[in-house]
Design a protein around this motif. Structure first.
Motif, PDB file in Angstrom:
ATOM      1  N   GLN A  36      42.995  44.203  41.995  1.00  0.00           N
ATOM      2  CA  GLN A  36      41.915  44.818  41.232  1.00  0.00           C
ATOM      3  C   GLN A  36      41.103  45.687  42.191  1.00  0.00           C
ATOM      4  OE1 GLN A  36      41.528  44.517  37.837  1.00  0.00           O
ATOM      5  NE2 GLN A  36      43.456  43.388  37.954  1.00  0.00           N
ATOM      6  N   SER A  85      43.292  48.411  37.800  1.00  0.00           N
ATOM      7  CA  SER A  85      44.314  47.512  38.331  1.00  0.00           C
ATOM      8  C   SER A  85      45.402  48.352  38.993  1.00  0.00           C
ATOM      9  CB  SER A  85      44.942  46.678  37.211  1.00  0.00           C
ATOM     10  OG  SER A  85      43.988  45.874  36.568  1.00  0.00           O
ATOM     11  N   SER A 115      41.557  47.861  34.237  1.00  0.00           N
ATOM     12  CA  SER A 115      41.146  46.628  34.901  1.00  0.00           C
ATOM     13  C   SER A 115      41.057  45.495  33.886  1.00  0.00           C
ATOM     14  CB  SER A 115      39.794  46.818  35.583  1.00  0.00           C
ATOM     15  OG  SER A 115      38.795  47.141  34.624  1.00  0.00           O
ATOM     16  N   PHE A 116      41.161  44.263  34.397  1.00  0.00           N
ATOM     17  CA  PHE A 116      41.121  43.086  33.528  1.00  0.00           C
ATOM     18  C   PHE A 116      40.515  41.936  34.309  1.00  0.00           C
ATOM     19  CE2 PHE A 116      43.529  39.465  31.418  1.00  0.00           C
ATOM     20  CZ  PHE A 116      42.739  39.460  30.281  1.00  0.00           C
ATOM     21  N   ASP A 117      39.664  41.151  33.646  1.00  0.00           N
ATOM     22  CA  ASP A 117      38.982  40.037  34.305  1.00  0.00           C
ATOM     23  C   ASP A 117      39.579  38.678  33.971  1.00  0.00           C
ATOM     24  OD1 ASP A 117      37.110  41.710  35.560  1.00  0.00           O
ATOM     25  OD2 ASP A 117      35.908  41.789  33.732  1.00  0.00           O
ATOM     26  N   GLY A 118      40.668  38.654  33.210  1.00  0.00           N
ATOM     27  CA  GLY A 118      41.301  37.390  32.880  1.00  0.00           C
ATOM     28  C   GLY A 118      40.694  36.723  31.666  1.00  0.00           C
ATOM     29  N   TRP A 234      43.327  38.624  38.688  1.00  0.00           N
ATOM     30  CA  TRP A 234      42.324  38.870  37.656  1.00  0.00           C
ATOM     31  C   TRP A 234      41.021  38.138  37.919  1.00  0.00           C
ATOM     32  CZ3 TRP A 234      46.164  37.368  33.219  1.00  0.00           C
ATOM     33  CH2 TRP A 234      47.077  38.406  33.020  1.00  0.00           C
TER      34      TRP A 234
END
Length: 270
Positions: A36, A85, A115-118, A234
């Protein structure tokens, strides 16, 4: 909101063509790292580069220089969003099922995505006996992980966690797993992929003076744990509250410890 740069893909520093990508559709002899990136910087850059170097030497007998890898990643980040990402994949130019590679292996494919934070969590995991081939390498082509994830969801779980042939917990499908016994952070002692986020947290816990250890964790031992969490690129920690029929408390203490350790890791410009 995303834009065209979210899905930029390059091979060896040049925009990937349809022809080049089509030849990779069934090429499974490759390894990668995922990160990330925030404003052109990433936590644990040294760990990402070391992972790519070690796996390239193992697979191809040689590796690209860290400087070249960084250049390839910087190139794909031009005009990218501030949060993105990035996946860097090293693969053999001669493909798989070939007796030898070529002199200039590996090629490098770098791509960006939103992007991804989970997931939020807590998550419930089903337990599966499975041992990954080449467990210390983050390699592609692992259909079993997707299969176990999908079967887990079909059966009412969020994901799957693996135990080896000795009955020891190792890792989850695309995650490292960690436990809290009420006094210490406990890492599984088994053959597994040492994740970059895991490496960041372990070294920061050592600096913070928080007790941690590795232990062979059986299914029976899970019931004694005071908390559990998953981590990958993530997120440094999403709580786990169940393993099949075994419930585990959702530990705010563990999640706080993991997030604090991760936040202490400096962002390093690529």
């Amino acid at each position: 909101m995303t834009n065209q740069f979210d899905f930029r893909t390059e091979i060896d520093g040049r925009e990937a063509t349809v022809e080049a990508l089509s030849s990779l559709a069934f090429a499974g002899f490759a390894h990668f790292t995922a990160m990330q990136v925030r404003d052109g910087a990433v936590r644990g850059l040294d760990l990402h580069l070391a992972r790519l170097h070690r796996a390239s030497v193992e697979f191809f007998g040689q590796a690209l220089s860290d400087d070249l890898v960084r250049e390839r990643i910087r190139n794909v980040l031009q005009d990218a969003p501030s949060a993105v990402s990035v996946t860097a994949t090293m693969y053999s130019r001669s493909g798989e099922f070939t007796p030898t590679g070529v002199d200039n292996d590996p090629a490098v494919l770098v791509r960006t995505a939103p992007s991804f934070d989970g997931p939020e969590g807590p998550l419930r995991l089903t337990v599966v006996q499975h041992e990954r081939p080449f467990p210390t390498i983050k390699h592609v082509g692992e259909a079993s992980k997707t299969q176990y994830l999908r079967r887990a969801v079909e059966n009412g779980f969020d994901d799957a966690v693996f135990v080896d042939s000795h009955g020891h917990v190792s890792e989850a499908t695309i995650w490292n797993i960690v436990f809290w016994d009420g006094k210490a952070v406990v890492w599984p002692k088994a053959a597994l992929l040492p994740g970059v986020t895991m490496g960041i947290i372990r070294r920061q816990l050592a600096i913070l003076g928080i007790t941690q250890r590795a232990e062979q964790i059986t299914l029976a031992r899970l019931a004694d744990m005071k908390g559990a969490a998953l981590m990958n690129s993530w997120t440094p920690g999403v709580a786990v509250n169940g393993f099949d029929a075994v419930s585990v408390p959702s530990s705010a203490t563990l999640i706080e410890i993991l997030k604090e350790a991760y936040a202490r890791e400096p962002l390093v410009a690529i």
